[in-house]
Design a protein around this motif. Structure first.
Motif, mmCIF file in Angstrom:
data_model
loop_
_atom_site.group_PDB
_atom_site.id
_atom_site.type_symbol
_atom_site.label_atom_id
_atom_site.label_comp_id
_atom_site.label_asym_id
_atom_site.label_seq_id
_atom_site.Cartn_x
_atom_site.Cartn_y
_atom_site.Cartn_z
ATOM 1 N N TYR A 89 -2.145 1.431 -71.007
ATOM 2 C CA TYR A 89 -2.425 1.851 -72.370
ATOM 3 C C TYR A 89 -3.040 0.701 -73.152
ATOM 4 O O TYR A 89 -2.925 -0.477 -72.785
ATOM 5 C CB TYR A 89 -1.147 2.328 -73.077
ATOM 6 C CG TYR A 89 -0.113 1.238 -73.271
ATOM 7 C CD1 TYR A 89 -0.141 0.395 -74.385
ATOM 8 C CD2 TYR A 89 0.897 1.046 -72.325
ATOM 9 C CE1 TYR A 89 0.799 -0.610 -74.552
ATOM 10 C CE2 TYR A 89 1.839 0.039 -72.486
ATOM 11 C CZ TYR A 89 1.775 -0.783 -73.591
ATOM 12 O OH TYR A 89 2.700 -1.783 -73.756
ATOM 13 N N SER A 90 -3.704 1.052 -74.247
ATOM 14 C CA SER A 90 -4.231 0.085 -75.198
ATOM 15 C C SER A 90 -3.899 0.603 -76.590
ATOM 16 O O SER A 90 -4.337 1.681 -76.980
ATOM 17 C CB SER A 90 -5.744 -0.063 -75.033
ATOM 18 O OG SER A 90 -6.270 -0.961 -76.003
ATOM 19 N N MET A 91 -3.095 -0.155 -77.328
ATOM 20 C CA MET A 91 -2.582 0.288 -78.622
ATOM 21 C C MET A 91 -3.104 -0.600 -79.742
ATOM 22 O O MET A 91 -3.049 -1.823 -79.648
ATOM 23 C CB MET A 91 -1.044 0.271 -78.598
ATOM 24 C CG MET A 91 -0.384 0.637 -79.921
ATOM 25 S SD MET A 91 1.446 0.582 -79.836
ATOM 26 C CE MET A 91 1.766 1.988 -78.776
ATOM 27 N N SER A 92 -3.620 0.033 -80.793
ATOM 28 C CA SER A 92 -4.092 -0.701 -81.973
ATOM 29 C C SER A 92 -3.159 -0.421 -83.138
ATOM 30 O O SER A 92 -2.856 0.739 -83.429
ATOM 31 C CB SER A 92 -5.517 -0.271 -82.338
ATOM 32 O OG SER A 92 -6.423 -0.557 -81.297
ATOM 33 N N VAL A 93 -2.708 -1.483 -83.805
ATOM 34 C CA VAL A 93 -1.814 -1.333 -84.956
ATOM 35 C C VAL A 93 -2.328 -2.209 -86.094
ATOM 36 O O VAL A 93 -2.976 -3.227 -85.870
ATOM 37 C CB VAL A 93 -0.355 -1.725 -84.616
ATOM 38 C CG1 VAL A 93 0.199 -0.863 -83.491
ATOM 39 C CG2 VAL A 93 -0.259 -3.193 -84.237
ATOM 40 N N THR A 94 -2.039 -1.807 -87.318
ATOM 41 C CA THR A 94 -2.453 -2.597 -88.472
ATOM 42 C C THR A 94 -1.627 -3.873 -88.556
ATOM 43 O O THR A 94 -0.638 -4.054 -87.841
ATOM 44 C CB THR A 94 -2.274 -1.806 -89.773
ATOM 45 O OG1 THR A 94 -0.867 -1.610 -90.011
ATOM 46 C CG2 THR A 94 -2.959 -0.449 -89.702
ATOM 47 N N MET A 95 -2.002 -4.744 -89.467
ATOM 48 C CA MET A 95 -1.269 -5.996 -89.639
ATOM 49 C C MET A 95 0.148 -5.742 -90.139
ATOM 50 O O MET A 95 1.025 -6.592 -90.001
ATOM 51 C CB MET A 95 -2.023 -6.923 -90.596
ATOM 52 C CG MET A 95 -3.485 -7.160 -90.201
ATOM 53 S SD MET A 95 -3.695 -7.638 -88.465
ATOM 54 C CE MET A 95 -3.015 -9.295 -88.510
ATOM 55 N N GLY A 96 0.381 -4.564 -90.721
ATOM 56 C CA GLY A 96 1.721 -4.186 -91.155
ATOM 57 C C GLY A 96 2.482 -3.392 -90.118
ATOM 58 O O GLY A 96 3.531 -2.819 -90.399
ATOM 59 N N CYS A 97 1.940 -3.331 -88.893
ATOM 60 C CA CYS A 97 2.564 -2.673 -87.738
ATOM 61 C C CYS A 97 2.547 -1.159 -87.813
ATOM 62 O O CYS A 97 3.404 -0.498 -87.237
ATOM 63 C CB CYS A 97 3.991 -3.173 -87.509
ATOM 64 S SG CYS A 97 4.471 -3.095 -85.747
ATOM 65 N N LEU A 98 1.573 -0.581 -88.525
ATOM 66 C CA LEU A 98 1.391 0.867 -88.500
ATOM 67 C C LEU A 98 0.442 1.215 -87.361
ATOM 68 O O LEU A 98 -0.680 0.697 -87.301
ATOM 69 C CB LEU A 98 0.814 1.368 -89.819
ATOM 70 C CG LEU A 98 1.705 1.276 -91.052
ATOM 71 C CD1 LEU A 98 0.971 1.802 -92.266
ATOM 72 C CD2 LEU A 98 2.993 2.042 -90.839
ATOM 73 N N PRO A 99 0.851 2.085 -86.431
ATOM 74 C CA PRO A 99 -0.042 2.456 -85.332
ATOM 75 C C PRO A 99 -1.293 3.153 -85.861
ATOM 76 O O PRO A 99 -1.222 4.003 -86.746
ATOM 77 C CB PRO A 99 0.812 3.414 -84.493
ATOM 78 C CG PRO A 99 2.228 3.133 -84.899
ATOM 79 C CD PRO A 99 2.162 2.742 -86.337
ATOM 80 N N VAL A 100 -2.434 2.768 -85.320
ATOM 81 C CA VAL A 100 -3.698 3.426 -85.640
ATOM 82 C C VAL A 100 -4.052 4.415 -84.543
ATOM 83 O O VAL A 100 -4.249 5.597 -84.788
ATOM 84 C CB VAL A 100 -4.831 2.395 -85.802
ATOM 85 C CG1 VAL A 100 -6.155 3.094 -86.097
ATOM 86 C CG2 VAL A 100 -4.505 1.405 -86.908
ATOM 87 N N CYS A 101 -4.112 3.918 -83.333
ATOM 88 C CA CYS A 101 -4.406 4.792 -82.192
ATOM 89 C C CYS A 101 -3.942 4.118 -80.913
ATOM 90 O O CYS A 101 -3.794 2.894 -80.847
ATOM 91 C CB CYS A 101 -5.900 5.106 -82.110
ATOM 92 S SG CYS A 101 -6.916 3.640 -81.811
ATOM 93 N N THR A 102 -3.702 4.946 -79.899
ATOM 94 C CA THR A 102 -3.320 4.449 -78.588
ATOM 95 C C THR A 102 -4.096 5.217 -77.539
ATOM 96 O O THR A 102 -4.144 6.448 -77.571
ATOM 97 C CB THR A 102 -1.813 4.615 -78.337
ATOM 98 O OG1 THR A 102 -1.081 3.994 -79.401
ATOM 99 C CG2 THR A 102 -1.413 3.974 -77.016
ATOM 100 N N LEU A 103 -4.715 4.500 -76.611
ATOM 101 C CA LEU A 103 -5.410 5.112 -75.486
ATOM 102 C C LEU A 103 -4.536 4.991 -74.254
ATOM 103 O O LEU A 103 -4.027 3.901 -73.942
ATOM 104 C CB LEU A 103 -6.758 4.430 -75.235
ATOM 105 C CG LEU A 103 -7.904 4.780 -76.181
ATOM 106 C CD1 LEU A 103 -7.799 3.991 -77.475
ATOM 107 C CD2 LEU A 103 -9.253 4.476 -75.520
ATOM 108 N N TYR A 104 -4.358 6.110 -73.546
ATOM 109 C CA TYR A 104 -3.600 6.131 -72.303
ATOM 110 C C TYR A 104 -4.557 6.482 -71.167
ATOM 111 O O TYR A 104 -5.259 7.497 -71.238
ATOM 112 C CB TYR A 104 -2.461 7.153 -72.368
ATOM 113 C CG TYR A 104 -1.390 6.775 -73.369
ATOM 114 C CD1 TYR A 104 -0.373 5.886 -73.033
ATOM 115 C CD2 TYR A 104 -1.396 7.304 -74.655
ATOM 116 C CE1 TYR A 104 0.600 5.523 -73.953
ATOM 117 C CE2 TYR A 104 -0.420 6.955 -75.577
ATOM 118 C CZ TYR A 104 0.576 6.070 -75.216
ATOM 119 O OH TYR A 104 1.539 5.718 -76.136
#
Length: 235
Positions: free
Chosen positions: A169-184
């Motif tokens: 997986y590849s997970m992107s999160v904001t600097m405040g740790c809010l998930p933006v999107c995750t690729l599986y």
């Protein structure tokens, strides 16, 4: 506090042709972000997302909408409710109502219309709303323009293997740790999960309690070779 990520949910009211174009645009946007200018820093530690309410979309990398619906997440209690295909029903979207208790290792598949549910064992606790403790930090990315106010999004990218070790997986999160999107990525099924209209609160705590008609429901036996998890609902 509300954070709108990617496209606003009202675009899902468009006709099927425009909807397909929207999902293609979301996927393209994510890949553009992942190839944007990065700054590596290997001293990051996985953070943990706060309580959240918002909308979640699950899209295959072939452009098929697997699910879209509202979610409520209790970060401390490790509870998740996801109800898909209600606000914006689609013939190609799964109709799901899932209540998951990750610490307890159980979840409920709920049918509110028929006042029934199924209680099942949860073998895998991996889900897209929190960074796994064994995730590897890749880089910080800037999507858009970091020099123009309101025209950029800064996010951290984390990667790792899926629990069955047959994918990653590849997970992107904001600097405040809010998930933006995750690729599986798996050989059999690859998809992207993205969040929109996120609010940092639990707006309806009752959604995270077991419905009265589910109380006392026996735990179903898991067939040999079956793995129940949030992610497996879309594979």
């Amino acid at each position: 506090m509300r954070l709108g990520l990617f496209l606003p949910s009202r675009t899902l009211l468009c006709d099927s042709h425009r909807t397909r174009k929207m999902y293609a645009a979301v996927t393209l946007f994510v890949f553009m972000c992942l190839t944007a200018t990065t700054h590596a820093d290997h001293h990051h530690q996985p953070c943990h997302a706060p309580n959240m309410t918002g909308f979640m979309s699950v899209i295959s990398l072939k452009g098929e909408m697997k699910a879209y619906g509202a979610f409520t997440y209790d970060s401390m209690g490790k509870k998740l409710r996801f109800r898909s295909n209600e606000s914006h029903p689609s013939n190609t979207s799964l109709g799901l109502d899932l209540l998951m208790f990750f610490d307890d290792g159980v979840f409920y598949e709920i049918d509110s219309k028929n006042q029934s549910c199924e209680k099942k064992a949860l073998q895998c606790t991996q889900h897209p709303l929190d960074i796994p403790d064994d995730a590897t930090f890749v880089a910080t990315v800037n999507c858009g323009s970091p020099s123009i106010e309101g025209e950029g999004l800064k996010a951290n990218v984390w990667t790792g293997t899926m629990s069955d070790k047959k994918g990653h997986y590849s997970m992107s999160v904001t600097m405040g740790c809010l998930p933006v999107c995750t690729l599986y990525f798996q050989e059999s099924s690859s998809f992207i999960i993205s969040l929109t209209e996120v609010e940092i609160e639990i707006k309806d705590p009752d959604l995270l309690t077991v419905p009265t008609f589910c109380l006392g429901q026996p735990l179903e036996e898991t067939p040999e070779g079956t793995v129940h998890s949030f992610l497996n609902e879309f594979m």
